[in-house]
Design a protein around this motif. Structure first.
Motif, PDB file in Angstrom:
ATOM      1  N   SER A 295       0.838  -1.194   0.000  1.00  0.00           N
ATOM      2  CA  SER A 295       0.000   0.000   0.000  1.00  0.00           C
ATOM      3  C   SER A 295       0.874   1.245   0.000  1.00  0.00           C
ATOM      4  O   SER A 295       2.001   1.240   0.493  1.00  0.00           O
ATOM      5  CB  SER A 295      -0.927   0.007   1.218  1.00  0.00           C
ATOM      6  N   LYS A 296       0.307   2.295  -0.575  1.00  0.00           N
ATOM      7  CA  LYS A 296       1.004   3.579  -0.636  1.00  0.00           C
ATOM      8  C   LYS A 296      -0.043   4.679  -0.585  1.00  0.00           C
ATOM      9  O   LYS A 296      -1.087   4.594  -1.236  1.00  0.00           O
ATOM     10  CB  LYS A 296       1.838   3.669  -1.919  1.00  0.00           C
ATOM     11  N   ASP A 297       0.255   5.697   0.229  1.00  0.00           N
ATOM     12  CA  ASP A 297      -0.675   6.825   0.380  1.00  0.00           C
ATOM     13  C   ASP A 297      -2.066   6.345   0.796  1.00  0.00           C
ATOM     14  O   ASP A 297      -3.088   6.908   0.368  1.00  0.00           O
ATOM     15  CB  ASP A 297      -0.764   7.631  -0.918  1.00  0.00           C
ATOM     16  N   GLY A 298      -2.113   5.281   1.606  1.00  0.00           N
ATOM     17  CA  GLY A 298      -3.385   4.810   2.127  1.00  0.00           C
ATOM     18  C   GLY A 298      -4.220   4.008   1.154  1.00  0.00           C
ATOM     19  O   GLY A 298      -5.375   3.692   1.439  1.00  0.00           O
ATOM     20  N   LEU A 318     -10.255  -5.140  -3.612  1.00  0.00           N
ATOM     21  CA  LEU A 318      -9.283  -4.686  -2.621  1.00  0.00           C
ATOM     22  C   LEU A 318      -8.412  -3.555  -3.158  1.00  0.00           C
ATOM     23  O   LEU A 318      -8.178  -2.558  -2.483  1.00  0.00           O
ATOM     24  CB  LEU A 318      -8.396  -5.854  -2.171  1.00  0.00           C
ATOM     25  N   ILE A 319      -7.922  -3.714  -4.400  1.00  0.00           N
ATOM     26  CA  ILE A 319      -6.959  -2.732  -4.922  1.00  0.00           C
ATOM     27  C   ILE A 319      -7.640  -1.479  -5.458  1.00  0.00           C
ATOM     28  O   ILE A 319      -6.967  -0.590  -5.969  1.00  0.00           O
ATOM     29  CB  ILE A 319      -6.065  -3.354  -6.012  1.00  0.00           C
ATOM     30  N   SER A 320      -8.964  -1.408  -5.353  1.00  0.00           N
ATOM     31  CA  SER A 320      -9.654  -0.211  -5.829  1.00  0.00           C
ATOM     32  C   SER A 320     -10.199   0.627  -4.683  1.00  0.00           C
ATOM     33  O   SER A 320     -10.862   1.627  -4.909  1.00  0.00           O
ATOM     34  CB  SER A 320     -10.808  -0.615  -6.757  1.00  0.00           C
ATOM     35  N   GLN A 321      -9.933   0.181  -3.446  1.00  0.00           N
ATOM     36  CA  GLN A 321     -10.500   0.863  -2.292  1.00  0.00           C
ATOM     37  C   GLN A 321      -9.403   1.373  -1.359  1.00  0.00           C
ATOM     38  O   GLN A 321      -8.303   0.843  -1.336  1.00  0.00           O
ATOM     39  CB  GLN A 321     -11.406  -0.092  -1.505  1.00  0.00           C
ATOM     40  N   PRO A 322      -9.707   2.420  -0.567  1.00  0.00           N
ATOM     41  CA  PRO A 322      -8.744   2.871   0.457  1.00  0.00           C
ATOM     42  C   PRO A 322      -8.487   1.760   1.467  1.00  0.00           C
ATOM     43  O   PRO A 322      -9.396   1.016   1.832  1.00  0.00           O
ATOM     44  CB  PRO A 322      -9.456   4.068   1.101  1.00  0.00           C
ATOM     45  N   LEU A 323      -7.255   1.684   1.910  1.00  0.00           N
ATOM     46  CA  LEU A 323      -6.844   0.630   2.836  1.00  0.00           C
ATOM     47  C   LEU A 323      -7.683   0.628   4.112  1.00  0.00           C
ATOM     48  O   LEU A 323      -8.105  -0.420   4.597  1.00  0.00           O
ATOM     49  CB  LEU A 323      -5.362   0.808   3.181  1.00  0.00           C
ATOM     50  N   PHE A 324      -7.953   1.808   4.653  1.00  0.00           N
ATOM     51  CA  PHE A 324      -8.543   1.875   5.981  1.00  0.00           C
ATOM     52  C   PHE A 324     -10.052   1.621   5.976  1.00  0.00           C
ATOM     53  O   PHE A 324     -10.656   1.495   7.038  1.00  0.00           O
ATOM     54  CB  PHE A 324      -8.245   3.238   6.615  1.00  0.00           C
ATOM     55  N   ASP A 325     -10.672   1.520   4.785  1.00  0.00           N
ATOM     56  CA  ASP A 325     -12.097   1.210   4.728  1.00  0.00           C
ATOM     57  C   ASP A 325     -12.398  -0.177   5.266  1.00  0.00           C
ATOM     58  O   ASP A 325     -13.526  -0.456   5.690  1.00  0.00           O
ATOM     59  CB  ASP A 325     -12.610   1.312   3.284  1.00  0.00           C
ATOM     60  N   PHE A 326     -11.400  -1.069   5.244  1.00  0.00           N
ATOM     61  CA  PHE A 326     -11.620  -2.449   5.682  1.00  0.00           C
ATOM     62  C   PHE A 326     -11.306  -2.646   7.157  1.00  0.00           C
ATOM     63  O   PHE A 326     -11.512  -3.729   7.692  1.00  0.00           O
ATOM     64  CB  PHE A 326     -10.751  -3.401   4.852  1.00  0.00           C
ATOM     65  N   ILE A 327     -10.808  -1.604   7.809  1.00  0.00           N
ATOM     66  CA  ILE A 327     -10.432  -1.720   9.222  1.00  0.00           C
ATOM     67  C   ILE A 327     -11.654  -1.458  10.095  1.00  0.00           C
ATOM     68  O   ILE A 327     -12.469  -0.578   9.805  1.00  0.00           O
ATOM     69  CB  ILE A 327      -9.313  -0.719   9.576  1.00  0.00           C
ATOM     70  N   SER A 371       6.504  -3.285   6.957  1.00  0.00           N
ATOM     71  CA  SER A 371       7.810  -2.651   6.819  1.00  0.00           C
ATOM     72  C   SER A 371       7.782  -1.723   5.615  1.00  0.00           C
ATOM     73  O   SER A 371       6.951  -1.856   4.721  1.00  0.00           O
ATOM     74  CB  SER A 371       8.915  -3.703   6.670  1.00  0.00           C
ATOM     75  N   LEU A 372       8.708  -0.775   5.613  1.00  0.00           N
ATOM     76  CA  LEU A 372       8.793   0.211   4.537  1.00  0.00           C
ATOM     77  C   LEU A 372       9.638  -0.349   3.403  1.00  0.00           C
ATOM     78  O   LEU A 372      10.733  -0.876   3.626  1.00  0.00           O
ATOM     79  CB  LEU A 372       9.432   1.494   5.080  1.00  0.00           C
ATOM     80  N   VAL A 373       9.115  -0.267   2.171  1.00  0.00           N
ATOM     81  CA  VAL A 373       9.830  -0.772   0.992  1.00  0.00           C
ATOM     82  C   VAL A 373       9.721   0.253  -0.126  1.00  0.00           C
ATOM     83  O   VAL A 373       8.778   1.048  -0.169  1.00  0.00           O
ATOM     84  CB  VAL A 373       9.249  -2.129   0.507  1.00  0.00           C
ATOM     85  N   PRO A 374      10.697   0.267  -1.081  1.00  0.00           N
ATOM     86  CA  PRO A 374      10.567   1.163  -2.236  1.00  0.00           C
ATOM     87  C   PRO A 374       9.603   0.566  -3.261  1.00  0.00           C
ATOM     88  O   PRO A 374       9.599  -0.633  -3.493  1.00  0.00           O
ATOM     89  CB  PRO A 374      12.001   1.230  -2.778  1.00  0.00           C
ATOM     90  N   TRP A 375       8.788   1.413  -3.856  1.00  0.00           N
ATOM     91  CA  TRP A 375       7.837   0.977  -4.882  1.00  0.00           C
ATOM     92  C   TRP A 375       7.709   2.111  -5.898  1.00  0.00           C
ATOM     93  O   TRP A 375       7.223   3.191  -5.571  1.00  0.00           O
ATOM     94  CB  TRP A 375       6.498   0.650  -4.247  1.00  0.00           C
ATOM     95  N   ASP A 377      10.089   3.872  -7.051  1.00  0.00           N
ATOM     96  CA  ASP A 377      10.968   4.937  -6.568  1.00  0.00           C
ATOM     97  C   ASP A 377      10.342   5.778  -5.465  1.00  0.00           C
ATOM     98  O   ASP A 377      10.834   6.873  -5.157  1.00  0.00           O
ATOM     99  CB  ASP A 377      11.408   5.856  -7.724  1.00  0.00           C
ATOM    100  N   LYS A 378       9.267   5.278  -4.864  1.00  0.00           N
ATOM    101  CA  LYS A 378       8.653   5.976  -3.749  1.00  0.00           C
ATOM    102  C   LYS A 378       8.422   4.979  -2.614  1.00  0.00           C
ATOM    103  O   LYS A 378       8.268   3.791  -2.852  1.00  0.00           O
ATOM    104  CB  LYS A 378       7.325   6.615  -4.170  1.00  0.00           C
ATOM    105  N   PRO A 379       8.393   5.477  -1.362  1.00  0.00           N
ATOM    106  CA  PRO A 379       8.187   4.555  -0.239  1.00  0.00           C
ATOM    107  C   PRO A 379       6.770   4.006  -0.199  1.00  0.00           C
ATOM    108  O   PRO A 379       5.798   4.709  -0.496  1.00  0.00           O
ATOM    109  CB  PRO A 379       8.488   5.433   0.991  1.00  0.00           C
TER     110      PRO A 379
END
Length: 783
Positions: A295-298, A318-327, A371-375, A377-379
């Motif tokens: 995930s990136k930028d939520g 899943l990949i079309s929705q904001p991450l936090f909508d499922f929490i 964990s933080l990973v590059p994707w 060229d962005k975190p």
């Protein structure tokens, strides 16, 4: 002597010559114009090396005017390095030697700049017969500079081509027309071999059709991508991958291709390795048992099937929705805070858990490691999800069981303490009640002390009730259970219970049909219902309802998982429900602890529910309590059914009134005060009493007493041996000896969990004189 021409003849001749002269003058004018406007410099040098004529271009080339040059030496405008060459050529030509007509010289212009010129010299004889030189001068400075630049450029490009890291070659008609050294080293053949054979010979057989097709289509003018890859076979028979970049050109006036070829074998191997690695990782990603997402930028960028299985959502959702909508809303802020810390590169707890909302709308617990990973060229965050719903449930169950175990251990410890305290209290109360009884029997009711003694007796009786409640909680209360039907027992109490709770509260009795029998002491049912109804009454403010229900219940393993105190089997459920104030979780956790009460000081002992807990557990049952603040409380008591046949009812042969007798009684009690009190009571009833303070003393008396002993009355718990073992020893001496046991609690010597063994006579301490008289007479009269 020739005759002079006449004037007329001369005039005629002149007139004849005039047209030829005019023609000559016109021709001269034409040639002068041509010379003056010629793009080449033209000059005439006489036999003394002097300029006798120059044209305008010559003046431009040298920078001098005609006046400044005419009459000057031929070598006047030549650079030093060109003079010797010019002198040599001029001298040899004057001598009539054959020398090249053209040569190059350097002129020094008037402004001292240098110009390169090509000179063409022609010798002719003037009208006086003297040799002259006609010099035609071409300014080739710019041409020379261009040629020099071209040569330098060619030199540079040759160096580049010869030393290029890429193979460079020109192909025409299937042949190699030009190759650089890198082509030789890459393919492994010499230049001669390469140019003598077709280039196709060096291409891998599986790729030849591809290369030939593209080459022919390019020659036909088709617009094709200039770059493609194929394999070649080197002289060492190694297979190498090459990348070819093709440009269409002309070579010797014919269509050809300029080819730049790079060895990409290492890159191909790396790409193959990378592709295989990617395939392996994709396989792991797609088949991992853990849910994985990036995930990136939520927002979710990538997720695997396992996450879909956990959440119930397809990957495309899943990949079309904001991450936090499922929490889960209650966990969302905590997860967002943690996510922000991870994205900021700050140290956070590696693993944490929270709830998600599945596609079905249910909650699931997940444990996440991020964990933080590059994707691109962005975190971004890489997160692994594990479904821990079952584990959480197991942990909750374990925690609940642990709480129950702790509660059980606490209740057991309190029970042991309560039992011990009650035993000691009973011994003391026994003395108080017994002595008060004796005093009352010996005192005239009109005596001033009679009232005081009676108050002492009543206070001791109330204290006795308190110790009995403690014993009930500790499951040390001695009972005589029998088979009964709860509907009959409860029905017999309804009127009394209605009086107990008052008129403002409506008591509803809902008996279950075809109720199974249970086995317990009827007095305990009375205690349970009285306490529960009083508590329900106190929980209701004003008008309310209390409902008593009974029902047959079969408990299975599923039920037991929700009620850890239970065991599978058939039970009769006795329920008491009220619509009172209810209880919160904290109060429910302490409900059965002795002396815990929510009532005001002086309004409750805190032993009522403790007693009920002890009674139910003593009868191998369990309790379930449902309560919420403002929603009332329900107590469900599960009592095991009795499968034994009901014994036939027997009628009492006679009604006995308390009385004494003349029989001989051996009384054994290790507490001297109680022993003395019991002896006084029995002797007052007319019995002959043999007192013994220890079991050994009692055995000695039994062996030495000359007459018959009718009854052994013994304490159960004593230092040397218990009452049951003592009775067994004395029965050996007196085979018909009857025994009455007495105790504050039985300690499982003559009862199991307080339930008396069959054919055992028992009296509970403390007891009154009347209770003692009844019990002793009853045992003596029993055949």
């Amino acid at each position: 002597m020739p005759q002079k021409p006449t004037y007329e003849e001369l005039e005629k001749r002149i007139r004849e010559l005039e047209p030829a002269e005019a023609s000559l003058r016109a021709s001269e004018a034409l040639f002068r114009t041509m010379v003056e406007t010629s793009p080449m410099g033209i000059s005439i040098v006489n036999d003394r090396s002097q300029y006798t004529y120059i044209n305008n271009e010559f003046c431009r080339i040298t920078g001098y005017s005609e006046k400044e040059i005419l009459g000057e030496d031929f070598f006047f405008v030549l650079a030093g390095e060109s003079r010797q060459l010019a002198i040599d050529r001029y001298t040899r030509r004057q001598r009539g030697e054959s020398v090249p007509d053209r040569y190059e010289v350097i002129f020094i212009k008037k402004d001292q700049s240098r110009r390169i010129a090509e000179v063409q010299s022609t010798v002719f004889t003037d009208t006086r017969g003297r040799p002259n030189s006609l010099l035609q001068v071409y300014d080739i400075t710019d041409r020379k500079r261009t040629e020099a630049a071209l040569k330098e450029s060619e030199k540079k490009y040759r160096v580049l081509v010869e030393n290029a890291g890429e193979a460079l070659f020109v192909a025409q008609g299937g042949k190699l027309k030009f190759i650089n050294p890198r082509t030789e080293s890459m393919i492994g053949y010499s230049k001669e071999t390469l140019t003598a054979r077709s280039f196709v010979d060096f291409i891998h057989p599986d790729d030849r059709a591809l290369v030939i097709d593209r080459h022919l289509r390019r020659l036909q003018g088709e617009d094709l991508p200039p770059q493609y890859a194929f394999r070649i076979v080197t002289a060492a028979q190694d297979i190498r991958w090459v990348d070819l970049n093709v440009v269409a050109i002309e070579w010797d006036g014919q269509p050809a291709t300029l080819n730049f070829m790079s060895d990409i074998t290492a890159r191909k191997l790396s790409e193959d390795s990378l592709r295989k690695s990617e395939e392996n990782y994709r396989f792991l990603f797609e088949n991992a048992s853990e849910g994985i997402l990036i995930s990136k930028d939520g927002r979710i960028l990538l997720s695997n099937p396992a996450l879909s299985e956990i959440s119930g959502y397809p990957v495309k959702i899943l990949i079309s929705q904001p991450l936090f909508d499922f929490i889960h809303p209650e966990d969302r802020q905590r997860v967002m805070d943690n996510y922000s810390l991870i994205m900021a590169g700050k140290s956070v707890k590696k693993e944490y858990s929270f709830r998600i909302i599945t596609a079905a709308g249910s909650d699931k617990w997940v444990e996440v490691s991020s964990s933080l990973v590059p994707w691109d060229d962005k975190p971004a965050t890489l997160s692994f999800f594990t479904d821990i719903t079952d584990r959480k449930a197991a942990e909750a169950e374990k925690e609940k069981l642990q709480e129950l175990l702790n509660q059980s251990q606490k209740m057991e410890s309190i029970g042991r303490l309560a039992g011990g305290v009650a035993h000691d209290f009973n011994n003391m109360l026994g003395v108080i009640i017994g002595q008060a009884d004796l005093a009352i029997h010996k005192t005239d009711p009109a005596h001033p002390l009679f009232k005081s003694i009676s108050e002492i007796h009543r206070a001791a009786q109330r204290a006795t009730d308190l110790t009995r409640q403690l014993l009930a909680f500790a499951r040390k209360q001695t009972i005589s259970p029998k088979q009964l039907f709860l509907n009959d027992t409860v029905s017999g109490m309804i009127s009394m219970l209605r009086r107990l709770i008052g008129e403002d509260i409506h008591l509803i009795w809902e008996p279950g049909a075809n109720l199974w029998p249970v086995k317990m002491d009827p007095a305990q049912v009375d205690q349970i219902l009285a306490n529960l109804c009083v508590n329900a009454r106190d929980a209701i403010s004003g008008v309310g309802n209390i409902i008593i229900r009974t029902k047959n219940i079969s408990v299975d393993h599923t039920f037991c998982t929700r009620h850890p105190d239970s065991v599978p089997g058939d039970y009769v459920r006795l329920s008491v429900k009220d619509d009172g104030c209810g209880m919160d979780t904290e109060i429910r956790g302490k409900l059965f602890e002795p002396f815990f009460t929510t009532k005001a000081v002086g309004q409750g002992t805190g032993l009522g529910l403790s007693m009920i807990y002890g009674i139910v557990r003593q009868n191998n049952g369990f309790i379930s309590v449902t309560s919420h603040p403002g929603k009332g409380t329900t107590f469900d008591l599960f009592l095991p059914t009795d499968t034994e046949p009901s014994p036939p009812a027997t009628a009492e042969s006679r009604q006995k009134s308390p009385s004494g007798g003349a029989e001989t009684l051996l009384v054994v009690e290790d507490e001297a005060a109680i022993l003395e009190m019991v002896q006084d009571m029995l002797e007052n009833m007319g019995y002959q009493v043999l007192p013994a303070n220890t079991p050994s003393q009692a055995i000695d008396i039994g062996k030495t007493h000359p007459d018959n002993i009718d009854l052994l009355m013994t304490d159960v718990i004593m230092p040397e041996m218990n009452g049951k073992d003592l009775a067994r020893n004395l029965v050996a001496v007196y085979p018909g000896l009857k025994t009455l046991f007495m105790s504050g609690y039985t300690a499982d010597v003559i009862a199991h969990h307080g339930i008396l063994e069959k054919n055992v006579a028992f009296i509970q301490k403390p007891f009154s004189m009347n209770e003692l008289a009844d019990r002793v007479r009853d045992v003596l009269d029993k055949t």
